[in-house]
Design a protein around this motif. Structure first.
Motif, PDB file in Angstrom:
ATOM      1  N   ARG A 173      47.271  42.977  38.502  1.00 63.46           N
ATOM      2  CA  ARG A 173      47.384  43.816  39.704  1.00 63.46           C
ATOM      3  C   ARG A 173      47.261  42.922  40.940  1.00 63.46           C
ATOM      4  N   ASP A 184      42.080  41.931  31.832  1.00 67.26           N
ATOM      5  CA  ASP A 184      42.427  43.282  31.369  1.00 67.26           C
ATOM      6  C   ASP A 184      43.823  43.219  30.725  1.00 67.26           C
ATOM      7  N   VAL A 239      43.522  39.238  55.080  1.00 67.59           N
ATOM      8  CA  VAL A 239      43.077  40.585  54.698  1.00 67.59           C
ATOM      9  C   VAL A 239      44.248  41.273  54.003  1.00 67.59           C
ATOM     10  N   ASP A 267      43.050  46.356  45.563  1.00 67.75           N
ATOM     11  CA  ASP A 267      41.821  46.986  45.065  1.00 67.75           C
ATOM     12  C   ASP A 267      40.596  46.185  45.468  1.00 67.75           C
TER      13      ASP A 267
HETATM   14  N1  NAD Z   1      42.561  40.901  48.826  1.00 67.22           N
HETATM   15  C1  NAD Z   1      42.307  40.007  49.772  1.00 67.22           C
HETATM   16  O1  NAD Z   1      42.211  40.349  50.964  1.00 67.22           O
HETATM   17  C2  NAD Z   1      42.152  38.548  49.428  1.00 67.22           C
HETATM   18  C3  NAD Z   1      42.050  37.645  50.488  1.00 67.22           C
HETATM   19  C4  NAD Z   1      41.920  36.290  50.223  1.00 67.22           C
HETATM   20  C5  NAD Z   1      41.892  35.846  48.912  1.00 67.22           C
HETATM   21  N2  NAD Z   1      41.974  36.748  47.901  1.00 67.22           N
HETATM   22  C6  NAD Z   1      41.939  36.210  46.549  1.00 67.22           C
HETATM   23  O2  NAD Z   1      43.149  36.547  45.897  1.00 67.22           O
HETATM   24  C7  NAD Z   1      42.918  36.641  44.486  1.00 67.22           C
HETATM   25  C8  NAD Z   1      43.440  37.982  44.002  1.00 67.22           C
HETATM   26  O3  NAD Z   1      42.764  39.008  44.730  1.00 67.22           O
HETATM   27  P1  NAD Z   1      43.240  40.536  44.732  1.00 67.22           P
HETATM   28  O4  NAD Z   1      42.959  41.059  46.076  1.00 67.22           O
HETATM   29  O5  NAD Z   1      44.586  40.637  44.141  1.00 67.22           O
HETATM   30  O6  NAD Z   1      42.126  41.126  43.735  1.00 67.22           O
HETATM   31  P2  NAD Z   1      42.221  42.302  42.649  1.00 67.22           P
HETATM   32  O7  NAD Z   1      40.792  42.653  42.344  1.00 67.22           O
HETATM   33  O8  NAD Z   1      43.127  43.372  43.104  1.00 67.22           O
HETATM   34  O9  NAD Z   1      42.879  41.565  41.391  1.00 67.22           O
HETATM   35  C9  NAD Z   1      42.193  40.542  40.715  1.00 67.22           C
HETATM   36  C10 NAD Z   1      42.675  40.482  39.286  1.00 67.22           C
HETATM   37  O10 NAD Z   1      41.940  39.413  38.635  1.00 67.22           O
HETATM   38  C11 NAD Z   1      41.547  39.881  37.346  1.00 67.22           C
HETATM   39  N3  NAD Z   1      40.357  39.124  36.895  1.00 67.22           N
HETATM   40  C12 NAD Z   1      39.078  39.272  37.315  1.00 67.22           C
HETATM   41  N4  NAD Z   1      38.277  38.438  36.639  1.00 67.22           N
HETATM   42  C13 NAD Z   1      39.065  37.749  35.770  1.00 67.22           C
HETATM   43  C14 NAD Z   1      38.813  36.754  34.791  1.00 67.22           C
HETATM   44  N5  NAD Z   1      37.570  36.299  34.541  1.00 67.22           N
HETATM   45  N6  NAD Z   1      39.854  36.257  34.086  1.00 67.22           N
HETATM   46  C15 NAD Z   1      41.115  36.724  34.293  1.00 67.22           C
HETATM   47  N7  NAD Z   1      41.419  37.680  35.200  1.00 67.22           N
HETATM   48  C16 NAD Z   1      40.391  38.189  35.931  1.00 67.22           C
HETATM   49  C17 NAD Z   1      41.263  41.361  37.538  1.00 67.22           C
HETATM   50  O11 NAD Z   1      41.289  42.068  36.301  1.00 67.22           O
HETATM   51  C18 NAD Z   1      42.389  41.772  38.497  1.00 67.22           C
HETATM   52  O12 NAD Z   1      43.550  42.175  37.803  1.00 67.22           O
HETATM   53  C19 NAD Z   1      41.421  36.441  44.294  1.00 67.22           C
HETATM   54  O13 NAD Z   1      41.157  35.090  43.967  1.00 67.22           O
HETATM   55  C20 NAD Z   1      40.857  36.757  45.660  1.00 67.22           C
HETATM   56  O14 NAD Z   1      39.611  36.151  45.881  1.00 67.22           O
HETATM   57  C21 NAD Z   1      42.112  38.085  48.127  1.00 67.22           C
END
Ligand code: NAD
Length: 262
Positions: free
Chosen positions: A17, A40, A189, A193
């Motif tokens: 996701r 997942d 940002v 989820d």
């Molecule tokens: N959403 C934001 O604003 C944002 C900003 C900067 C950086 N990020 C980074 O981007 C990346 C993705 O974030 P997102 O917003 O899509 O988060 P998200 O929570 O929507 O998706 C994260 C995915 O990682 C999977 N995951 C979690 N732990 C895991 C593990 N141990 N092994 C394999 N898969 C695992 C989850 O099941 C999920 O599908 C992350 O590293 C996050 O820190 C997000």
């Protein structure tokens, strides 16, 4: 020289996701053969099925980035399916909102294990595969604007993302001699989820009073006038997996619509 990823074999972790899914969809749309890896397995398979349904090439695999045996098995399955590995996106991560003095040792270890150690293991195992194939290859790590500035109450999360930037630089130095490029992207940002969870965390900690307040507050000063969508990260991901970025390594690119200007 272009930005083609046609037929490249590419793993994206945490791609069931969110941002990872958009990166994988972008790469597949550009002709790459992608492996959707997620802790997942149901979301991994659903994302892969959606990509196949749209005419792309994808398989879904359950994998935990904190477990070396699981990451080794993921790479072995990729090589069995696609013959080789061309790029590894270490994207999986978690966030947790807690006020600075409330962060426990368990909180620290959980966030650091997934966000930092998971990236360490991903770089190690992918680079071994690249070297065994004769060199070359791309590693792209997902850091954050929180890897450029420390945010309270996301101190341990910020520390984990600074660690991703450091690992990106150190690995670039370690593997340049093998022609392996190691770079990172730093999203801002992004409406996923994860941000729903962060927004709820701000409210639960008493730092905001209504839903979406933290999300809107953080998004208010973005120069391009809106928060990020996950697909805003696809273009730079295709570039970093393609030959167009072959002379670039050790960099952490901020892709945040204009929040952190460095
Ligand atoms: N959403 C934001 O604003 C944002 C900003 C900067 C950086 N990020 C980074 O981007 C990346 C993705 O974030 P997102 O917003 O899509 O988060 P998200 O929570 O929507 O998706 C994260 C995915 O990682 C999977 N995951 C979690 N732990 C895991 C593990 N141990 N092994 C394999 N898969 C695992 C989850 O099941 C999920 O599908 C992350 O590293 C996050 O820190 C997000």
């Amino acid at each position: 020289m272009g930005n083609s990823v046609e037929n490249r074999s590419i793993i994206v972790t945490g791609s069931g996701r969110g941002i990872g899914r958009s990166i994988a969809e972008g790469l597949a749309g550009a002709g790459a053969r992608v492996v959707i890896a997620d802790i997942d397995p149901a979301t991994a398979e659903a994302t892969a099925a959606a990509i196949r349904g749209a005419g792309g090439n994808a398989i879904g695999i359950g994998a935990d980035v904190t477990d070396r045996a699981s990451v080794k098995a993921l790479i072995a399955a990729t090589v069995a399916e696609y013959g080789r590995l061309d790029a590894m996106f270490n994207n999986a991560g978690i966030a947790q909102v807690k006020q600075f003095n409330d962060i426990t040792e368990d909180d620290w270890h959980r966030v650091m294990d997934i966000n930092a150690m998971g990236v360490l293991i991903g770089i190690q195992e992918a680079s071994k595969q690249f070297i065994a194939q004769g060199g070359g290859g791309k590693i792209v790590n997902t850091a954050s604007i929180a890897g450029k500035q420390g945010y309270e109450p996301l101190a341990h999360y910020s520390a984990s993302k600074f660690a991703v930037v450091a690992l990106t630089q150190a690995a670039a130095r370690a593997f340049g001699k093998h022609g392996i490029c190691v770079n990172a992207i730093c999203p801002g940002v992004v409406a996923t989820d994860m941000w729903k969870l962060i927004d709820k965390g701000f409210k639960d900690e008493g730092l905001t009073s209504h839903d979406n307040e933290a999300f809107e507050g953080f998004s208010a000063d973005i120069l391009l006038g809106r928060p990020s969508r996950p697909d805003d990260l696809a273009g730079v991901s295709i570039f970093l997996a393609s030959e167009g970025s072959d002379y670039m390594t050790g960099q952490s690119l901020v892709v945040d619509g204009g929040m952190v200007l460095i």
